[in-house]
Design a protein around this motif. Structure first.
Motif, PDB file in Angstrom:
ATOM      1  N   ARG A   7      31.098  42.551  43.422  1.00 50.92           N
ATOM      2  CA  ARG A   7      31.648  43.641  42.787  1.00 50.92           C
ATOM      3  C   ARG A   7      32.910  43.082  41.898  1.00 50.92           C
ATOM      4  O   ARG A   7      33.643  42.237  42.631  1.00 50.92           O
ATOM      5  CB  ARG A   7      32.029  44.667  43.781  1.00 50.92           C
ATOM      6  N   ALA A   8      33.163  43.688  40.682  1.00 48.83           N
ATOM      7  CA  ALA A   8      34.165  43.056  39.987  1.00 48.83           C
ATOM      8  C   ALA A   8      35.708  43.427  40.356  1.00 48.83           C
ATOM      9  O   ALA A   8      36.552  42.707  40.306  1.00 48.83           O
ATOM     10  CB  ALA A   8      34.118  43.493  38.613  1.00 48.83           C
ATOM     11  N   PHE A   9      35.627  44.673  41.118  1.00 46.16           N
ATOM     12  CA  PHE A   9      36.823  45.218  41.623  1.00 46.16           C
ATOM     13  C   PHE A   9      37.052  45.355  43.115  1.00 46.16           C
ATOM     14  O   PHE A   9      37.779  45.931  43.795  1.00 46.16           O
ATOM     15  CB  PHE A   9      37.123  46.593  40.907  1.00 46.16           C
ATOM     16  N   ALA A  10      36.322  44.427  43.793  1.00 46.23           N
ATOM     17  CA  ALA A  10      36.355  44.480  45.431  1.00 46.23           C
ATOM     18  C   ALA A  10      37.608  44.006  45.695  1.00 46.23           C
ATOM     19  O   ALA A  10      38.196  44.503  47.005  1.00 46.23           O
ATOM     20  CB  ALA A  10      35.176  43.489  45.835  1.00 46.23           C
ATOM     21  N   ALA A  11      38.248  42.988  45.295  1.00 48.62           N
ATOM     22  CA  ALA A  11      39.506  42.670  45.484  1.00 48.62           C
ATOM     23  C   ALA A  11      40.617  43.849  44.893  1.00 48.62           C
ATOM     24  O   ALA A  11      40.638  44.066  43.680  1.00 48.62           O
ATOM     25  CB  ALA A  11      39.824  41.389  45.006  1.00 48.62           C
ATOM     26  N   PRO A  12      41.638  44.022  45.883  1.00 46.03           N
ATOM     27  CA  PRO A  12      42.404  45.137  45.410  1.00 46.03           C
ATOM     28  C   PRO A  12      43.447  44.484  44.213  1.00 46.03           C
ATOM     29  O   PRO A  12      43.833  45.511  43.436  1.00 46.03           O
ATOM     30  CB  PRO A  12      43.297  45.524  46.518  1.00 46.03           C
ATOM     31  N   GLU A  13      43.735  43.285  44.130  1.00 43.17           N
ATOM     32  CA  GLU A  13      44.597  42.869  43.119  1.00 43.17           C
ATOM     33  C   GLU A  13      43.782  42.935  41.697  1.00 43.17           C
ATOM     34  O   GLU A  13      44.434  43.256  40.642  1.00 43.17           O
ATOM     35  CB  GLU A  13      44.955  41.293  43.253  1.00 43.17           C
ATOM     36  N   ALA A  14      42.394  42.562  41.812  1.00 44.78           N
ATOM     37  CA  ALA A  14      41.729  42.535  40.633  1.00 44.78           C
ATOM     38  C   ALA A  14      41.526  44.178  40.165  1.00 44.78           C
ATOM     39  O   ALA A  14      41.781  44.390  38.690  1.00 44.78           O
ATOM     40  CB  ALA A  14      40.394  42.289  40.734  1.00 44.78           C
ATOM     41  N   ALA A  15      41.418  45.060  41.034  1.00 48.77           N
ATOM     42  CA  ALA A  15      41.376  46.620  40.438  1.00 48.77           C
ATOM     43  C   ALA A  15      42.783  46.983  40.169  1.00 48.77           C
ATOM     44  O   ALA A  15      42.807  47.815  39.102  1.00 48.77           O
ATOM     45  CB  ALA A  15      40.996  47.194  41.913  1.00 48.77           C
ATOM     46  N   ALA A  16      43.690  46.419  40.915  1.00 48.66           N
ATOM     47  CA  ALA A  16      45.092  46.903  40.434  1.00 48.66           C
ATOM     48  C   ALA A  16      45.535  46.425  38.873  1.00 48.66           C
ATOM     49  O   ALA A  16      46.005  47.135  38.063  1.00 48.66           O
ATOM     50  CB  ALA A  16      46.235  46.477  41.258  1.00 48.66           C
ATOM     51  N   ARG A  17      45.083  45.297  38.851  1.00 46.76           N
ATOM     52  CA  ARG A  17      45.202  44.635  37.274  1.00 46.76           C
ATOM     53  C   ARG A  17      44.569  45.576  36.486  1.00 46.76           C
ATOM     54  O   ARG A  17      45.009  45.567  35.128  1.00 46.76           O
ATOM     55  CB  ARG A  17      44.980  43.230  37.452  1.00 46.76           C
ATOM     56  N   GLU A  21      46.104  47.707  33.108  1.00 45.09           N
ATOM     57  CA  GLU A  21      45.519  47.546  31.806  1.00 45.09           C
ATOM     58  C   GLU A  21      45.017  48.981  30.986  1.00 45.09           C
ATOM     59  O   GLU A  21      45.516  49.132  30.048  1.00 45.09           O
ATOM     60  CB  GLU A  21      44.464  46.575  31.878  1.00 45.09           C
ATOM     61  N   LEU A  22      44.439  49.413  32.034  1.00 46.74           N
ATOM     62  CA  LEU A  22      43.986  50.960  31.374  1.00 46.74           C
ATOM     63  C   LEU A  22      45.100  52.055  31.202  1.00 46.74           C
ATOM     64  O   LEU A  22      45.209  52.521  30.120  1.00 46.74           O
ATOM     65  CB  LEU A  22      42.876  51.595  32.607  1.00 46.74           C
ATOM     66  N   ALA A  23      46.101  51.864  31.984  1.00 51.25           N
ATOM     67  CA  ALA A  23      47.464  52.721  32.087  1.00 51.25           C
ATOM     68  C   ALA A  23      48.183  52.622  30.857  1.00 51.25           C
ATOM     69  O   ALA A  23      48.464  53.211  29.971  1.00 51.25           O
ATOM     70  CB  ALA A  23      48.185  52.565  33.165  1.00 51.25           C
ATOM     71  N   LYS A  24      48.184  51.077  30.352  1.00 51.66           N
ATOM     72  CA  LYS A  24      48.866  50.525  29.191  1.00 51.66           C
ATOM     73  C   LYS A  24      48.336  51.296  27.892  1.00 51.66           C
ATOM     74  O   LYS A  24      48.842  51.418  26.972  1.00 51.66           O
ATOM     75  CB  LYS A  24      48.916  49.241  29.093  1.00 51.66           C
ATOM     76  N   THR A  25      46.882  51.479  27.977  1.00 54.30           N
ATOM     77  CA  THR A  25      46.144  52.176  26.739  1.00 54.30           C
ATOM     78  C   THR A  25      46.199  53.665  26.650  1.00 54.30           C
ATOM     79  O   THR A  25      45.748  54.250  25.610  1.00 54.30           O
ATOM     80  CB  THR A  25      44.587  51.622  26.718  1.00 54.30           C
TER      81      THR A  25
END
Length: 90
Positions: A7-17, A21-25
């Motif tokens: 899963r691409a976002f299984a790691a909390p750090e990857a999901a947070a990043r 990134e989404l929040a900045k847009t």
């Protein structure tokens, strides 16, 4: 034999990043608020992440000081968008 894909976002750090990134847009409303559903929808439906990954990502971003989550859970704020504080891949 591998039965499930990573899963691409299984790691909390990857999901947070990705959440930062989404929040900045997203254009913030009053006092820099970003409604949680503006992050939730693309993260869950466009990127096909899970609710657990979303929750872990938000928690990690708050712990790192990238996002501020309102106590009601209805919005977040980007705390510091400078290059120094931005979550870049290490």
């Amino acid at each position: 034999m591998k039965l499930a894909a990573e899963r691409a976002f299984a790691a909390p750090e990857a999901a947070a990043r990705k959440l930062v990134e989404l929040a900045k847009t997203i254009e913030a409303v009053q006092d820099g608020r970003i409604h949680i559903e503006k992050l939730n929808a693309p993260f869950l439906y466009t990127l096909k992440a899970t609710g657990l990954e979303f929750g872990a990502g938000i928690k990690h971003a708050v712990e790192k000081g990238w996002l501020e989550l309102h106590e009601s859970g209805t919005y977040v704020r980007l705390i510091d968008t400078s290059a120094k504080a931005a979550p870049a891949k290490d």
